[in-house]
Scaffold this motif. Sequence first.
Motif, mmCIF file in Angstrom:
data_model
loop_
_atom_site.group_PDB
_atom_site.id
_atom_site.type_symbol
_atom_site.label_atom_id
_atom_site.label_comp_id
_atom_site.label_asym_id
_atom_site.label_seq_id
_atom_site.Cartn_x
_atom_site.Cartn_y
_atom_site.Cartn_z
ATOM 1 N N ALA A 70 -24.373 5.954 -5.711
ATOM 2 C CA ALA A 70 -24.700 4.907 -6.534
ATOM 3 C C ALA A 70 -24.012 3.721 -5.844
ATOM 4 C CB ALA A 70 -24.229 4.980 -7.889
ATOM 5 N N ASP A 71 -22.866 3.832 -5.090
ATOM 6 C CA ASP A 71 -22.105 2.621 -4.474
ATOM 7 C C ASP A 71 -23.097 2.348 -3.267
ATOM 8 O OD1 ASP A 71 -19.980 2.365 -5.898
ATOM 9 O OD2 ASP A 71 -18.873 3.762 -4.941
ATOM 10 N N ILE A 72 -23.533 3.530 -2.278
ATOM 11 C CA ILE A 72 -24.378 3.051 -1.373
ATOM 12 C C ILE A 72 -25.723 2.302 -1.686
ATOM 13 C CG2 ILE A 72 -25.840 4.196 0.320
ATOM 14 C CD1 ILE A 72 -23.744 6.369 0.736
ATOM 15 N N LEU A 73 -26.433 2.866 -2.725
ATOM 16 C CA LEU A 73 -27.740 2.089 -3.114
ATOM 17 C C LEU A 73 -27.310 0.827 -3.845
ATOM 18 C CD1 LEU A 73 -29.413 5.277 -5.011
ATOM 19 C CD2 LEU A 73 -29.889 4.219 -2.940
ATOM 20 N N ALA A 74 -26.265 0.647 -4.484
ATOM 21 C CA ALA A 74 -25.920 -0.673 -4.950
ATOM 22 C C ALA A 74 -25.769 -1.686 -3.881
ATOM 23 C CB ALA A 74 -24.902 -0.615 -5.989
ATOM 24 N N THR A 75 -25.034 -1.235 -2.801
ATOM 25 C CA THR A 75 -24.590 -2.218 -1.993
ATOM 26 C C THR A 75 -25.605 -2.330 -0.624
ATOM 27 O OG1 THR A 75 -23.107 -0.583 -0.956
ATOM 28 C CG2 THR A 75 -22.151 -1.920 -2.429
ATOM 29 N N LYS A 76 -26.492 -1.334 -0.460
ATOM 30 C CA LYS A 76 -27.434 -1.279 0.818
ATOM 31 C C LYS A 76 -28.819 -1.249 0.705
ATOM 32 C CE LYS A 76 -23.422 0.518 3.373
ATOM 33 N NZ LYS A 76 -23.010 1.580 4.484
#
Length: 112
Positions: A70-76
């Motif tokens: 989720a962190d990867i998707l939300a930021t990248k």
Amino acid sequence: MSEQTHMINKDREMKLDQVQNVIQRMDAEQKEDILESFDAFKQYLSRRLSLGESLGLNEEQLSEVAQKVADILATKEEPRNREEKLLQELWNVADPDEKDTLARILVRFVKN
């Protein structure tokens, strides 16, 4: 910290790293296929959770993996559909405890 606790934490970190390495090796075309539709995203996440389970990750560790994704998707990544947009917006306003809860819910959601 006891030696046993240290070994458990080290093993957990190694397993989380293995799952994260799989995600990072993905090429742009694979990402597009996964993010093209919400159903494709759920299927991908379900497969990744199955991989985590096969590596011996427990429910808490699977939630940690879901948080990393989720962190990867939300930021990248830009959302490709309204469901992904909603998840991104919820993730971006959530505090760390709420993110933990969202990740746990997402894990249960794709398991069912």
